[in-house]
Design a protein around this motif. Structure first.
Motif, PDB file in Angstrom:
ATOM      1  N   GLY A  61       0.821  -1.201   0.000  1.00  0.00           N
ATOM      2  CA  GLY A  61       0.000   0.000   0.000  1.00  0.00           C
ATOM      3  C   GLY A  61       0.853   1.248   0.000  1.00  0.00           C
ATOM      4  O   GLY A  61       2.017   1.234   0.428  1.00  0.00           O
ATOM      5  N   VAL A  62       0.291   2.346  -0.485  1.00  0.00           N
ATOM      6  CA  VAL A  62       0.976   3.620  -0.508  1.00  0.00           C
ATOM      7  C   VAL A  62      -0.017   4.709  -0.103  1.00  0.00           C
ATOM      8  O   VAL A  62      -1.191   4.666  -0.479  1.00  0.00           O
ATOM      9  N   ILE A  63       0.465   5.647   0.736  1.00  0.00           N
ATOM     10  CA  ILE A  63      -0.329   6.802   1.148  1.00  0.00           C
ATOM     11  C   ILE A  63       0.422   8.031   0.657  1.00  0.00           C
ATOM     12  O   ILE A  63       1.553   8.283   1.096  1.00  0.00           O
ATOM     13  N   TRP A  64      -0.185   8.776  -0.254  1.00  0.00           N
ATOM     14  CA  TRP A  64       0.499   9.935  -0.802  1.00  0.00           C
ATOM     15  C   TRP A  64       0.645  11.015   0.261  1.00  0.00           C
ATOM     16  O   TRP A  64      -0.080  11.038   1.257  1.00  0.00           O
ATOM     17  N   ARG A  65       1.582  11.900   0.068  1.00  0.00           N
ATOM     18  CA  ARG A  65       1.963  12.881   1.073  1.00  0.00           C
ATOM     19  C   ARG A  65       0.782  13.753   1.516  1.00  0.00           C
ATOM     20  O   ARG A  65       0.626  14.040   2.714  1.00  0.00           O
ATOM     21  N   GLY A  66      -0.052  14.189   0.570  1.00  0.00           N
ATOM     22  CA  GLY A  66      -1.184  15.034   0.940  1.00  0.00           C
ATOM     23  C   GLY A  66      -2.168  14.327   1.853  1.00  0.00           C
ATOM     24  O   GLY A  66      -2.744  14.924   2.761  1.00  0.00           O
ATOM     25  N   VAL A  67      -2.367  13.023   1.627  1.00  0.00           N
ATOM     26  CA  VAL A  67      -3.278  12.246   2.486  1.00  0.00           C
ATOM     27  C   VAL A  67      -2.618  11.934   3.816  1.00  0.00           C
ATOM     28  O   VAL A  67      -3.254  11.953   4.879  1.00  0.00           O
ATOM     29  N   ALA A  68      -1.280  11.661   3.794  1.00  0.00           N
ATOM     30  CA  ALA A  68      -0.582  11.279   5.027  1.00  0.00           C
ATOM     31  C   ALA A  68      -0.605  12.399   6.051  1.00  0.00           C
ATOM     32  O   ALA A  68      -0.658  12.159   7.263  1.00  0.00           O
ATOM     33  N   SER A  69      -0.586  13.643   5.602  1.00  0.00           N
ATOM     34  CA  SER A  69      -0.585  14.764   6.543  1.00  0.00           C
ATOM     35  C   SER A  69      -1.931  14.982   7.214  1.00  0.00           C
ATOM     36  O   SER A  69      -2.025  15.732   8.183  1.00  0.00           O
ATOM     37  N   LYS A  70      -2.993  14.327   6.715  1.00  0.00           N
ATOM     38  CA  LYS A  70      -4.327  14.523   7.281  1.00  0.00           C
ATOM     39  C   LYS A  70      -4.826  13.315   8.067  1.00  0.00           C
ATOM     40  O   LYS A  70      -5.974  13.295   8.501  1.00  0.00           O
ATOM     41  N   LEU A  71      -4.019  12.296   8.219  1.00  0.00           N
ATOM     42  CA  LEU A  71      -4.461  11.092   8.930  1.00  0.00           C
ATOM     43  C   LEU A  71      -4.648  11.385  10.417  1.00  0.00           C
ATOM     44  O   LEU A  71      -3.836  12.082  11.036  1.00  0.00           O
ATOM     45  N   LYS A  72      -5.712  10.859  10.988  1.00  0.00           N
ATOM     46  CA  LYS A  72      -5.925  11.013  12.422  1.00  0.00           C
ATOM     47  C   LYS A  72      -5.013  10.100  13.216  1.00  0.00           C
ATOM     48  O   LYS A  72      -4.506  10.470  14.276  1.00  0.00           O
ATOM     49  N   GLN A  97      -0.770  -2.795  -6.036  1.00  0.00           N
ATOM     50  CA  GLN A  97      -0.744  -2.142  -4.742  1.00  0.00           C
ATOM     51  C   GLN A  97      -2.057  -1.403  -4.526  1.00  0.00           C
ATOM     52  O   GLN A  97      -2.863  -1.248  -5.434  1.00  0.00           O
ATOM     53  N   MET A  98      -2.239  -0.929  -3.293  1.00  0.00           N
ATOM     54  CA  MET A  98      -3.442  -0.206  -2.927  1.00  0.00           C
ATOM     55  C   MET A  98      -3.063   1.236  -2.616  1.00  0.00           C
ATOM     56  O   MET A  98      -2.180   1.499  -1.791  1.00  0.00           O
ATOM     57  N   VAL A  99      -3.719   2.177  -3.275  1.00  0.00           N
ATOM     58  CA  VAL A  99      -3.541   3.590  -2.983  1.00  0.00           C
ATOM     59  C   VAL A  99      -4.564   3.954  -1.903  1.00  0.00           C
ATOM     60  O   VAL A  99      -5.778   3.947  -2.158  1.00  0.00           O
ATOM     61  N   ILE A 100      -4.096   4.248  -0.716  1.00  0.00           N
ATOM     62  CA  ILE A 100      -4.951   4.420   0.466  1.00  0.00           C
ATOM     63  C   ILE A 100      -5.341   5.882   0.590  1.00  0.00           C
ATOM     64  O   ILE A 100      -4.492   6.786   0.578  1.00  0.00           O
ATOM     65  N   ASP A 101      -6.670   6.116   0.728  1.00  0.00           N
ATOM     66  CA  ASP A 101      -7.195   7.464   0.920  1.00  0.00           C
ATOM     67  C   ASP A 101      -7.489   7.770   2.382  1.00  0.00           C
ATOM     68  O   ASP A 101      -7.458   8.935   2.787  1.00  0.00           O
ATOM     69  N   SER A 102      -7.799   6.752   3.164  1.00  0.00           N
ATOM     70  CA  SER A 102      -8.068   6.953   4.591  1.00  0.00           C
ATOM     71  C   SER A 102      -7.666   5.698   5.338  1.00  0.00           C
ATOM     72  O   SER A 102      -7.653   4.598   4.783  1.00  0.00           O
ATOM     73  N   LEU A 103      -7.324   5.896   6.627  1.00  0.00           N
ATOM     74  CA  LEU A 103      -6.844   4.795   7.460  1.00  0.00           C
ATOM     75  C   LEU A 103      -7.432   4.988   8.848  1.00  0.00           C
ATOM     76  O   LEU A 103      -7.337   6.074   9.441  1.00  0.00           O
ATOM     77  N   GLU A 104      -8.071   3.942   9.351  1.00  0.00           N
ATOM     78  CA  GLU A 104      -8.675   4.024  10.683  1.00  0.00           C
ATOM     79  C   GLU A 104      -8.443   2.708  11.395  1.00  0.00           C
ATOM     80  O   GLU A 104      -8.309   1.647  10.767  1.00  0.00           O
ATOM     81  N   PRO A 105      -8.321   2.764  12.715  1.00  0.00           N
ATOM     82  CA  PRO A 105      -8.108   1.513  13.458  1.00  0.00           C
ATOM     83  C   PRO A 105      -9.338   0.621  13.368  1.00  0.00           C
ATOM     84  O   PRO A 105     -10.475   1.087  13.256  1.00  0.00           O
ATOM     85  N   ALA A 106      -9.087  -0.670  13.438  1.00  0.00           N
ATOM     86  CA  ALA A 106     -10.169  -1.649  13.347  1.00  0.00           C
ATOM     87  C   ALA A 106     -10.817  -1.802  14.718  1.00  0.00           C
ATOM     88  O   ALA A 106     -10.683  -2.834  15.387  1.00  0.00           O
ATOM     89  N   GLY A 107     -11.509  -0.726  15.177  1.00  0.00           N
ATOM     90  CA  GLY A 107     -12.191  -0.780  16.465  1.00  0.00           C
ATOM     91  C   GLY A 107     -11.311  -0.251  17.575  1.00  0.00           C
ATOM     92  O   GLY A 107     -10.093  -0.100  17.448  1.00  0.00           O
ATOM     93  N   ALA A 108     -11.959   0.062  18.703  1.00  0.00           N
ATOM     94  CA  ALA A 108     -11.221   0.583  19.853  1.00  0.00           C
ATOM     95  C   ALA A 108     -10.293  -0.456  20.449  1.00  0.00           C
ATOM     96  O   ALA A 108      -9.306  -0.108  21.102  1.00  0.00           O
ATOM     97  N   GLY A 109     -10.599  -1.736  20.243  1.00  0.00           N
ATOM     98  CA  GLY A 109      -9.745  -2.787  20.792  1.00  0.00           C
ATOM     99  C   GLY A 109      -8.334  -2.726  20.249  1.00  0.00           C
ATOM    100  O   GLY A 109      -7.359  -2.968  20.970  1.00  0.00           O
ATOM    101  N   ALA A 110      -8.180  -2.403  18.978  1.00  0.00           N
ATOM    102  CA  ALA A 110      -6.851  -2.303  18.392  1.00  0.00           C
ATOM    103  C   ALA A 110      -6.071  -1.153  19.018  1.00  0.00           C
ATOM    104  O   ALA A 110      -4.880  -1.286  19.321  1.00  0.00           O
ATOM    105  N   LEU A 111      -6.739  -0.014  19.209  1.00  0.00           N
ATOM    106  CA  LEU A 111      -6.044   1.107  19.830  1.00  0.00           C
ATOM    107  C   LEU A 111      -5.658   0.795  21.277  1.00  0.00           C
ATOM    108  O   LEU A 111      -4.583   1.161  21.739  1.00  0.00           O
ATOM    109  N   MET A 112      -6.549   0.110  21.986  1.00  0.00           N
ATOM    110  CA  MET A 112      -6.245  -0.229  23.372  1.00  0.00           C
ATOM    111  C   MET A 112      -5.072  -1.202  23.446  1.00  0.00           C
ATOM    112  O   MET A 112      -4.223  -1.106  24.340  1.00  0.00           O
TER     113      MET A 112
END
Length: 524
Positions: A61-72, A97-112
Motif C-alpha cells: 500500500g501507498v499513502i500519498w503525502r497530501g493524504v498522510a498529513s491529514k491522517l488522524k 498495490q493499494m492507494v490508500i485514501d483513509s486509514l482508521e483503526p479496526a475498532g477501539a480494541g486495536a487502539l487499546m
C-alpha cells in the motif's frame, strides 16, 4: 526449416502493463481492506509505503503525502486497521498495490492493544516510576498552560485561578486534536523548560497540560511517545489535566500529578488566597499569644532563680579569705626564693676564678701556634712542588726545541697547501667540463639553432610569437627574427594581395643580406 507465423496478437510491454492496470482499477475501483500493518517506510518525499497483511497474504500500500498529513492515526507496525482506497498496479515493477485514501483503526480494541503495548514499553524504561516525580510548588509565581487558546478549557483555568489566587499565567497555544497535536504538545513542554530564569519571558514554576474530554481517538495525541518523554524529562513540575475523570492517557502516568479535570488542575495548582490570609492572620495571633506566654514564663523562672541565689557578700567571702592567706605567705616565699638564687650565683662565681681563665687562654694560644706552624710547613712543601713542575716544563721549552717544532709545522702546512691546490684545480676542471656540457646542451635545444637552418620567428608588436595566420589582422605590424637579425614587416590580407597582383606586376622580393633562401619556415 520453415518460418511459421502465429495468429496470436503481439503486445508491447507497456501495452500489456497498462491493460492490466485498467482492468484492476475497473474491477476494484473503491474498496475497504482490513488487515495488520507490517513493514512501514517513510522516505524523504513525505509519502508512506506500507504492507497490509493477514495470516495468508500481503498487500502493498501507498499513502500519498497530501493524504498522510491529514491522517488522524499514524500507521504503526502491528496495528490492525481498515484501509479505504483503490487497487492499482505499478507497471515499473510489475506489482499491484493499494492507494490508500483513509486509514482508521479496526475498532477501539486495536487502539487499546497498541496503547497497552506502548505503556509496557515506556514503563520498562522507568518513565512512570514514582522516584522521578517532583513535588509541586505550594505557591507558584508563574504557571505555564499548554492547551488550545480558543477552547473552553483555558477560560475555565483562567477563571478558577483568578478566583482562587490571581497570578501570571503563560499560554503555549497548541492543537489538542489531530495528527500534529502530539508534536505540538511536546514542543510546548520543552519550550517552557528552555526559558531562562530572569529572562524577558518569565520561566514558569508549574506547567499544566490540559484538554477537554473526548473519545480515545480524540485523545490519542497525548498517548504519543514524544509527549510522554517530554513530560518525563520536564525539569518544571507538570500537572496533566487531559479529559474527564474517567479518561486516562499515557501523559497522566508520566506527569508529576494527574488532575481529574482542567478546573481541578487549577485548584491543585494554586491555593485560595482568602484562606491563606485567614491562616496567616490566625498564625500571627497564635504567635503573638505564644510569645507573651513564653516571656511571662521566663520572667517567673528568672525571679525564682534569683530568689534561690545567695547574697553577693556570701559569694565573695571564700575568695576573699583565700586572697588574704596567699598575701600573707607571699613575703616569706619571696625571701626564700631570693636566698635560693643567691646560693646558685655563689656556686657559679666560685668556678669563674682568674686562674681558670688564664689557663684556658694559654691552652688556646698553644693550639693556635701549633696550627700556624703546620700551615707554614705545608705552604713550603706546596711551593717546592710547584717550582719543580715549572722547571721541568721550562726545560722542554728551549729555543732549539721551538725552532724544531716550527720547522715541522711549516713543512706540514706546505704539504696541506699543495694538496689544497691540486684539489681546487681538479674541482675547477670538473666544474668547467660540466658547464661546457650544459652550454652545448643549451645551444642544441635553443631555437636559434633552428633559425640558423633557414627558419624564422614571427612576433607581433608586443613581442608574442605568432602561431597561426588567423591570429594576425590586416595591417598588423610584425617583427621577423632571422639568425642574423630582425626585420620589420606588416601583415596584408589575402584579398588585398589578390587586388594588388591585378593592378601591377609582382616585384621580386629583396634578398636578405646573408643571401639565404627567400622562403623560410616558421618555427612556431
Amino acid at each position: 526449416m520453415t518460418d511459421t507465423k502465429s495468429n496470436v496478437a503481439e503486445f508491447s510491454v507497456s501495452e500489456i502493463s497498462f491493460s492490466i492496470k485498467r482492468a484492476m482499477e475497473d474491477t476494484f475501483g473503491y474498496v475497504r481492506v482490513r488487515g495488520e500493518l507490517g513493514r512501514i517506510s517513510r522516505p524523504g518525499s513525505g509519502h508512506i509505503y506500507l504492507d497490509l497483511k493477514d495470516e495468508r497474504a500481503v498487500l502493498s500500500g501507498v499513502i500519498w503525502r497530501g493524504v498522510a498529513s491529514k491522517l488522524k492515526i499514524q500507521p504503526e507496525q502491528g496495528l490492525e486497521v481498515i484501509a479505504t482506497g483503490k487497487i492499482t498496479t505499478f507497471p515499473g515493477q510489475s506489482k499491484y498495490q493499494m492507494v490508500i485514501d483513509s486509514l482508521e483503526p479496526a475498532g477501539a480494541g486495536a487502539l487499546m492493544a497498541l496503547l497497552e503495548e506502548r505503556k509496557k514499553k515506556l514503563a520498562a524504561e522507568g518513565l512512570f516510576s514514582e522516584e522521578r516525580k517532583q513535588r509541586l510548588p505550594h505557591l507558584p509565581r508563574v504557571i505555564g498552560v499548554v492547551t488550545s487558546p480558543t477552547g473552553a478549557v483555558i477560560r475555565d483555568i483562567l477563571h478558577r485561578i483568578s478566583d482562587r489566587f490571581p497570578l501570571h499565567v503563560l499560554v503555549w497555544p497548541v492543537r489538542v486534536q489531530g495528527e500534529t497535536s502530539g508534536a505540538e504538545v511536546a514542543n510546548g513542554i520543552r519550550g517552557f523548560n528552555s526559558l531562562q530564569a530572569g529572562g524577558p519571558i518569565p520561566r514558569p514554576d508549574l506547567i499544566v497540560v490540559a484538554r477537554g474530554g473526548g473519545s480515545i481517538e480524540d485523545l490519542w495525541g497525548f498517548n504519543e511517545e514524544a509527549v510522554v518523554r517530554a513530560a518525563a524529562a520536564s525539569e518544571i513540575p507538570l500537572i496533566s489535566a487531559v479529559g474527564h475523570e474517567t479518561d486516562w492517557t499515557l501523559i497522566d502516568l508520566a506527569a508529576d500529578l494527574r488532575a481529574p479535570t482542567p478546573t481541578g488542575a487549577a485548584e491543585i495548582a494554586v491555593p485560595v488566597k482568602a484562606e491563606l490570609l485567614a491562616l496567616v492572620d490566625d498564625l500571627s495571633r497564635r504567635l503573638y499569644s505564644g510569645l507573651n506566654r513564653s516571656i511571662a514564663n521566663r520572667r517567673t523562672e528568672l525571679r525564682a532563680a534569683g530568689a534561690a541565689l545567695p547574697a553577693p557578700r556570701d559569694l565573695l567571702a571564700l575568695p576573699r579569705q583565700r586572697f588574704d592567706t596567699a598575701a600573707g605567705s607571699l613575703e616569706r616565699a619571696l625571701i626564700v626564693n631570693t636566698r635560693s638564687h643567691r646560693s646558685g650565683f655563689d656556686g657559679v662565681s666560685a668556678r669563674l676564678s682568674p686562674l681558670l681563665l688564664t689557663r684556658g687562654l694559654s691552652h688556646a694560644h698553644d693550639r693556635l701556634t701549633a696550627l700556624v706552624d703546620r700551615q707554614s710547613r705545608a705552604l713550603q712543601v706546596t711551593v717546592q712542588s710547584k717550582r719543580q713542575t715549572y722547571s721541568a716544563v721550562a726545560s722542554r721549552l728551549t729555543p732549539d726545541r721551538l725552532r724544531q717544532q716550527s720547522a715541522l709545522g711549516l713543512e706540514r702546512l706546505k704539504t696541506l697547501s699543495e694538496r689544497m691546490d691540486r684539489a681546487y684545480g681538479n674541482r675547477l676542471a670538473q666544474d668547467k667540463a660540466r658547464l661546457d656540457g650544459l652550454d652545448k646542451l643549451l645551444n642544441s635545444l635553443s631555437y636559434k639553432e633552428v633559425l640558423s637552418r633557414g627558419y624564422a620567428v614571427v612576433r607581433d608588436k608586443s613581442g608574442t610569437p605568432v602561431r597561426s595566420a588567423t591570429d594576425v589582422p590586416a595591417g598588423e605590424k610584425l617583427v621577423i627574427e632571422l639568425s642574423d637579425g630582425l626585420i620589420d614587416a606588416m601583415a596584408v590580407s589575402a584579398n588585398s594581395a589578390s587586388k594588388t597582383e591585378k593592378k601591377a606586376p609582382k616585384k621580386p622580393a629583396a634578398k636578405p643580406k646573408n643571401n639565404k633562401p627567400e622562403t623560410q619556415g616558421n618555427l612556431f
